[in-house]
Design a protein around this motif. Structure first.
Motif, PDB file in Angstrom:
ATOM      1  N   PRO A 147     -10.794  -0.689  -3.078  1.00  0.00           N
ATOM      2  CA  PRO A 147      -9.778   0.370  -3.028  1.00  0.00           C
ATOM      3  C   PRO A 147      -8.387  -0.235  -3.275  1.00  0.00           C
ATOM      4  O   PRO A 147      -8.133  -1.392  -2.931  1.00  0.00           O
ATOM      5  CB  PRO A 147      -9.870   0.912  -1.600  1.00  0.00           C
ATOM      6  N   GLU A 148      -7.492   0.559  -3.867  1.00  0.00           N
ATOM      7  CA  GLU A 148      -6.155   0.057  -4.188  1.00  0.00           C
ATOM      8  C   GLU A 148      -5.412  -0.449  -2.958  1.00  0.00           C
ATOM      9  O   GLU A 148      -4.673  -1.430  -3.054  1.00  0.00           O
ATOM     10  CB  GLU A 148      -5.342   1.114  -4.937  1.00  0.00           C
ATOM     11  N   ASP A 149      -5.586   0.194  -1.786  1.00  0.00           N
ATOM     12  CA  ASP A 149      -4.919  -0.287  -0.575  1.00  0.00           C
ATOM     13  C   ASP A 149      -5.378  -1.697  -0.218  1.00  0.00           C
ATOM     14  O   ASP A 149      -4.564  -2.542   0.181  1.00  0.00           O
ATOM     15  CB  ASP A 149      -5.161   0.650   0.604  1.00  0.00           C
ATOM     16  N   SER A 150      -6.660  -1.969  -0.373  1.00  0.00           N
ATOM     17  CA  SER A 150      -7.184  -3.306  -0.093  1.00  0.00           C
ATOM     18  C   SER A 150      -6.637  -4.317  -1.089  1.00  0.00           C
ATOM     19  O   SER A 150      -6.281  -5.437  -0.723  1.00  0.00           O
ATOM     20  CB  SER A 150      -8.715  -3.310  -0.141  1.00  0.00           C
ATOM     21  N   VAL A 151      -6.578  -3.917  -2.346  1.00  0.00           N
ATOM     22  CA  VAL A 151      -6.029  -4.797  -3.384  1.00  0.00           C
ATOM     23  C   VAL A 151      -4.566  -5.111  -3.078  1.00  0.00           C
ATOM     24  O   VAL A 151      -4.145  -6.267  -3.163  1.00  0.00           O
ATOM     25  CB  VAL A 151      -6.181  -4.164  -4.786  1.00  0.00           C
ATOM     26  N   ARG A 152      -3.801  -4.100  -2.686  1.00  0.00           N
ATOM     27  CA  ARG A 152      -2.384  -4.328  -2.344  1.00  0.00           C
ATOM     28  C   ARG A 152      -2.245  -5.330  -1.198  1.00  0.00           C
ATOM     29  O   ARG A 152      -1.379  -6.209  -1.234  1.00  0.00           O
ATOM     30  CB  ARG A 152      -1.701  -3.019  -1.959  1.00  0.00           C
TER      31      ARG A 152
END
Length: 88
Positions: A53-58
């Motif tokens: 997920p993008e939040d995890s990537v961030r």
């Protein structure tokens, strides 16, 4: 070995690569692969490549940037200082 004690930054401010989480390593490798393909390593591109997920990537990108492993360039990331090779 750089980093000395486990989790202790070395003289360049980098933690031992063995202290990176699996998620951090996966994100780092995705950035490296995108950089080698001359494609921008944006949050969306890294998320698509890793399936995270993008939040995890961030979060991972932030950790890697804070640790000096990645350098932000606009909305993308490039490899920072490293002392080990990548082969793709």
């Amino acid at each position: 070995m750089p980093g000395g004690e486990s989790g202790t930054p070395d003289e360049d401010g980098l933690e031992d690569v063995q202290e990176m989480t699996t998620a951090d390593m996966t994100v780092y490798e995705a950035v490296a692969a995108l950089n080698m393909e001359n494609r921008p390593a944006t949050v969306a591109a890294v998320a698509a490549m890793t399936g995270f997920p993008e939040d995890s990537v961030r979060r991972c990108l932030g950790t890697l940037t804070d640790g000096g492993r990645l350098v932000p360039e606009g909305d993308a990331y490039t490899l920072g200082t490293h002392d080990w090779g990548l082969e793709y």
